[in-house]
Design a protein around this motif. Structure first.
Motif: not given
Length: 422
Positions: A48, A362, A379, A381, A405
């Protein structure tokens, strides 16, 4: 790797013992039937780049380990399910966030020809940062939240089509550094207690279409530098319709009136400012669900009253979309996106910095190695925006505007367990 045990208190031990005693009490009076036990072990390694969601980002590698064990006991009329989880959360760069998340639960269901009685109880000790988006909006604090909740429910079938339905809930949240009276420090969250009761009527018009109407009352009480009491009354109309084998709709819409009394400590022990107001609003929870051979989706819009450790009852409006696609028998992918607005339910000026918006998207890929092993890569955001209240929140120790992120790789093992009938 350092495991943190120092934050666990006798309260946790008493709660765990209560669940164990409750489980034995329920099981002892039940006719022999089917016992079951299974377990999961979830591991995740992530990075992170802005753990605190601040404008001065600090990143960290995070390791999560979450073992969970589940117990079941079933007869023709009784179902009992218990679970226990004790995990590890380790930050390589920010050691004060290291933690041992815990969760213990017990649920029961009793059925007769006309009635259904259920009871669910949960106790957890979790880092407040893990659910800051829904609760406090503060990603900087290393406080723990202890939460105890009990939810009974009951339904009685009057006719083949009509039923009476009722439910109640009680929850209490305490924070490891909550309820401070030595200043407006936003790392000192407010402990809060919540109660609600709902009663209504449900009609199954057809096999595919069902409706219900209910009235409810809920109470929110918080204690701290700013203490508040909120009483809410309202009515909800719900519908559920199965359009086809692939499409389903569910929706609830209603209204509420909330009376709020707020006390602010000006001079400890000498001067307290009191304010009272009444607000109105609408509530909703609408979902459209699709499940095809390869593609499935869930779209939802909701507005609900949510307890907060900020010292105020909040109203949250959320829009979310989840998509998943089965590429092969073992490989799948998907994406989840959401947008959420949080405001004070009282409609009062945002003196406490409650108002904020949160955005998250995500994508992920899942690979099923075997029947019991799953590997996932994802992933995420996420962004938080406090708008005009960012300066207020920042001046009191809370995070203002920020984004981050998160890159994650996880390995999950599911032990199918054992099942014994006697």
């Amino acid at each position: 790797m350092k495991t943190i045990f120092s934050k666990q208190e006798s309260y946790a031990s008493r709660a765990r013992m209560a669940f164990i005693i409750g489980a034995f009490a329920f099981c002892s009076g039940i006719d022999a039937a089917e016992w079951g036990v299974n377990a999961t072990i979830n591991q995740a390694l992530s990075y992170n780049d802005n753990v605190r969601m601040s404008q001065n980002p600090q990143g960290s590698v995070i390791y999560d380990l979450t073992p969970t064990i589940n117990f079941t006991r079933k007869t023709e009329v009784w179902d009992i399910v218990g679970m226990a989880s004790y995990g590890l959360q380790h930050y390589t760069e920010i050691e004060q966030f290291n933690n041992n998340p815990q969760h213990y639960g017990l649920s029961t269901a009793y059925r007769t020809e006309r009635s259904n009685l259920g009871l669910t109880a949960n106790y957890s000790i979790m880092p407040s940062q893990n659910f800051a988006e829904e609760d406090t909006g503060n990603f900087s604090s290393n406080a723990d939240r202890k939460n105890l909740s009990v939810t009974p429910s009951y339904s009685y079938r009057l006719t083949e089509l009509d039923s009476l339905i009722g439910s109640a809930s009680y929850s209490k949240s305490t924070y490891s550094n909550g309820g401070s009276n030595n200043g407006a420090n936003f790392n000192n969250f407010n402990n809060n207690e919540n109660k609600s009761v709902s009663i209504g009527w449900q009609r199954q018009w057809t096999e595919l279409f069902m409706q219900s109407v209910s009235v409810f009352y809920s109470s929110y009480k918080s204690t701290g530098q700013v203490s508040s009491d909120s009483d809410s009354y309202g009515i909800n109309l719900s519908s559920s319709y199965q359009f086809s084998e692939k499409w389903q709709f569910s929706g609830t819409i209603g209204g509420r009136i909330t009376d709020t009394s707020t006390e602010t400590v000006i001079i400890p022990g000498l001067l307290i400012a009191t304010e009272q107001n009444t607000s109105e609003g609408f509530l909703t929870d609408v979902g459209v669900h699709y499940k095809g051979e390869r593609l499935s989706s869930n779209f939802g819009v909701s507005r609900s009253l949510v307890p907060s450790g900020r010292g105020q009852l909040t109203e949250q409006t959320r829009v979310g979309l989840d998509l998943s696609y089965q590429i092969t028998e073992r490989l799948s992918s998907g994406v989840a996106a959401s947008y959420q607005e949080t405001d004070s339910a009282s409609g009062d000026d945002d003196r406490l910095g409650v108002s904020r918006t949160n955005t998250r998207i995500s994508p992920h890929v899942n690979w099923k190695l075997t029947q019991d092993w799953l590997v996932s890569a994802s992933y995420a955001y996420r962004k938080q925006d406090r708008g005009d209240t960012a300066a207020i929140a920042g001046s009191r120790g809370a995070t203002g505007n920020g984004d981050s992120n998160i890159f994650m790789l996880s390995i999950n093992y599911n032990w199918p367990g054992l099942s014994i009938s006697r």
